[in-house]
Design a protein around this motif. Sequence first.
Motif, PDB file in Angstrom:
ATOM      1  N   UNK A  41       0.594  -0.993   0.094  1.00  0.00           N
ATOM      2  CA  UNK A  41      -0.397   0.079   0.451  1.00  0.00           C
ATOM      3  C   UNK A  41       1.060   1.316  -0.534  1.00  0.00           C
ATOM      4  N   UNK A  43       0.843   4.653   0.431  1.00  0.00           N
ATOM      5  CA  UNK A  43       0.689   5.327   1.111  1.00  0.00           C
ATOM      6  C   UNK A  43       1.753   5.211   2.100  1.00  0.00           C
ATOM      7  N   UNK A  44       1.570   4.092   2.723  1.00  0.00           N
ATOM      8  CA  UNK A  44       2.296   3.545   4.151  1.00  0.00           C
ATOM      9  C   UNK A  44       4.062   4.161   4.679  1.00  0.00           C
ATOM     10  N   UNK A  95       0.757   9.281  16.538  1.00  0.00           N
ATOM     11  CA  UNK A  95      -0.542   9.392  17.340  1.00  0.00           C
ATOM     12  C   UNK A  95      -0.438  10.253  17.966  1.00  0.00           C
ATOM     13  N   UNK A  96       0.634  11.119  18.104  1.00  0.00           N
ATOM     14  CA  UNK A  96       0.346  12.084  19.214  1.00  0.00           C
ATOM     15  C   UNK A  96       0.253  13.306  19.042  1.00  0.00           C
ATOM     16  N   UNK A  98      -1.635  14.003  15.748  1.00  0.00           N
ATOM     17  CA  UNK A  98      -3.227  13.350  16.015  1.00  0.00           C
ATOM     18  C   UNK A  98      -3.513  14.405  17.312  1.00  0.00           C
ATOM     19  N   UNK A  99      -2.874  13.823  18.309  1.00  0.00           N
ATOM     20  CA  UNK A  99      -3.836  14.132  19.273  1.00  0.00           C
ATOM     21  C   UNK A  99      -3.493  15.290  20.246  1.00  0.00           C
ATOM     22  N   UNK A 118      -6.927  10.993   9.630  1.00  0.00           N
ATOM     23  CA  UNK A 118      -7.096   9.244   9.555  1.00  0.00           C
ATOM     24  C   UNK A 118      -5.816   8.272   9.042  1.00  0.00           C
ATOM     25  N   UNK A 119      -4.963   9.121   7.903  1.00  0.00           N
ATOM     26  CA  UNK A 119      -3.845   8.232   7.763  1.00  0.00           C
ATOM     27  C   UNK A 119      -3.257   8.538   8.492  1.00  0.00           C
ATOM     28  N   UNK A 121      -3.082   7.934  11.913  1.00  0.00           N
ATOM     29  CA  UNK A 121      -3.449   7.371  12.953  1.00  0.00           C
ATOM     30  C   UNK A 121      -2.960   5.537  11.874  1.00  0.00           C
ATOM     31  N   UNK A 122      -3.542   5.336  11.359  1.00  0.00           N
ATOM     32  CA  UNK A 122      -3.838   3.843  10.463  1.00  0.00           C
ATOM     33  C   UNK A 122      -1.745   3.255  10.356  1.00  0.00           C
ATOM     34  N   UNK A 123      -1.443   4.656   9.753  1.00  0.00           N
ATOM     35  CA  UNK A 123       0.069   3.852   9.883  1.00  0.00           C
ATOM     36  C   UNK A 123       0.845   3.923  10.877  1.00  0.00           C
ATOM     37  N   UNK A 125      -0.367   2.513  13.249  1.00  0.00           N
ATOM     38  CA  UNK A 125      -1.005   1.288  13.933  1.00  0.00           C
ATOM     39  C   UNK A 125      -0.190  -0.342  12.870  1.00  0.00           C
ATOM     40  N   UNK A 126      -0.083   0.335  11.501  1.00  0.00           N
ATOM     41  CA  UNK A 126       0.440  -0.167  10.725  1.00  0.00           C
ATOM     42  C   UNK A 126       2.804  -0.501  11.633  1.00  0.00           C
ATOM     43  N   UNK A 128       3.283   0.032  14.744  1.00  0.00           N
ATOM     44  CA  UNK A 128       3.659  -1.000  15.459  1.00  0.00           C
ATOM     45  C   UNK A 128       3.307  -1.665  15.611  1.00  0.00           C
TER      46      UNK A 128
END
Lengths: 336, 336
Positions: A41, A43-44, A95-96, A98-99, A118-119, A121-123, A125-126, A128
């Motif tokens: 993917x 974008x990752x 994530x920080x 975003x937070x 959105x992207x 947060x998800x990247x 997660x990836x 992690x």
Amino acid sequence: MTAEVITLPRAQPSLDPMLALTATAMNSVNRVILDRMQSEIPLIPTLAGHLISGGGKRLRPMLTLAAAELIGYGGNRHHKLAAAVEFIHTATLLHDDVVDGSELRRGKAAANIIYGNPATVLVGDFLFSRSFELMVEDGSLRVLKILSNASAVIAEGEVDQLTAQRQIETSEERYLGIIGAKTAALFAAASRIAAVVAERSEKEEEALDAYGRNLGIAFQLVDDAIDYDSQAAEMGKDAGDDFREGKMTLPVILAYARGDEDERQFWRDAIAGRRSGDEELAEAIRLVRKHDAVAATRERARHFAQRAAEALSIFPDSKARAAMVEAAQFAVSRGY
Amino acid sequence: MTAEVITLPRAQPSLDPMLALTATAMNSVNRVILDRMQSEIPLIPTLAGHLISGGGKRLRPMLTLAAAELIGYGGNRHHKLAAAVEFIHTATLLHDDVVDGSELRRGKAAANIIYGNPATVLVGDFLFSRSFELMVEDGSLRVLKILSNASAVIAEGEVDQLTAQRQIETSEERYLGIIGAKTAALFAAASRIAAVVAERSEKEEEALDAYGRNLGIAFQLVDDAIDYDSQAAEMGKDAGDDFREGKMTLPVILAYARGDEDERQFWRDAIAGRRSGDEELAEAIRLVRKHDAVAATRERARHFAQRAAEALSIFPDSKARAAMVEAAQFAVSRGY
């Protein structure tokens, strides 16, 4: 005027010896990082690469590498694990951002600004998940335990910080608990795992853990001091972010504790977000300076840096140990 | 009129046999979940509990438990691992709600609406870390490998879905790739790990993986069908969320493929977000119905449910197998 380059003798402690000590191994770690942030993917790697190639110091993996040098570990398992540590750190940064709704990170537009929340947060997660895949490939359950625990503690520290936000009554003890969790836990784990892969004694593991933990606290304290340091601000650093977000850090905690009733009322209003414009930031910096709260925060940092250095006393003197001690001194002197 | 309760014979396949099969073990799993979502930071169990006690079906841990019954596993290691699976799922739901800006989840206000995006992201991170702590306590590197890989694949699927959002040209193949990653990977892993802890053959592992994977695809297809099914909408389900978000799901892909040029122009505008109000939703549902795209999506789901059931043919007939086969039939018949 002719340009003449004069190299001054190093007047200040520096990270350079630790960078030199770990440079070769860091090339291997960087190869793992670049290889393992790939995905079908597109974008990752694009989003991850924005942050990963964005000029971070790689401080946490550097700790793993320096600790491995210190104890004379001859293998290369720690390269993959150092990359896993950096992935955990990168995930928390994403994530920080975003937070906090950050706009800048390391002087560039933050990932969330360019690619959206959105992207981002998800990247995170990836990365992690990918960090755990790297640990599983290495196969040490002890390392997995140390780093999964550190990850949970980081998240707890971040939630705790969020809960303390805009709460002027936050105590120094609670603040130390927050930075111990959100920052120092990963410094400690990054240092400790070198002893785990090298199968060294519990005592050496604990010494490295203590080094990393105290170093992490020192770094965070100085980061928080710099945010209220107008001299640092004049040097081109961003200042005032913590103030505007109503984040409770030690300079505020000390200035509030040392202030008179009028000053305390100012802090209550400002931290609650009722008055936190540029004028109030200037006033906050004035009060912090009046009560020597930046200097006192740096003094606290010096205490933890000293403990970090002292924790290494069980190891014989070496170039690695000297570099790690200087890194602790550097942590305190930054931004002067 | 006097009220007379008549229990009709079960006309439709149901999840009840699987619920009954796993009820006792699920009590143990729920105890692990409640115990391990605790933290000294009060907001963590509060926020996690909002979702965890919010009436989810616990479908994924149920698969682990049902698979363990199927193969006659006599231990209890799978309770902790089933809880880990549910934590991964809960973490992704929390992050999904932030990613989608959801307002409702399981008929209640979504966590992000009540507690804000920052806390929701961070508590997701906490649960994700906690799930790895649970796996590490169990100590199986194979389980860790399966679930860390599934987690990375889920994140990739979510990013891929984000990339495909508002892209009318998304193909059925790409859509199947997305739901295979974001949904089916965890169904597959949840089923497979039962065979790992029971130390059964690779063949049995693969059969359970295939069961879970195909079941997950069937569930997701029907979820996506229901979002365009006005009958389901009349039954009180939320419909139209996917449409408003410009999410590319099979009903749209099929209606677009089967439509004439005017209809295709409508879909291009709608999915791009240029026209996606209530009027356009009604038109979208009309076009989906005109081209039998909901029925065709359900037919695709039937195909995968059939494959799920067939994958269990290597196991002898049993109450567990019958319950798992009926769960696959249930996946298809939902929302009729």
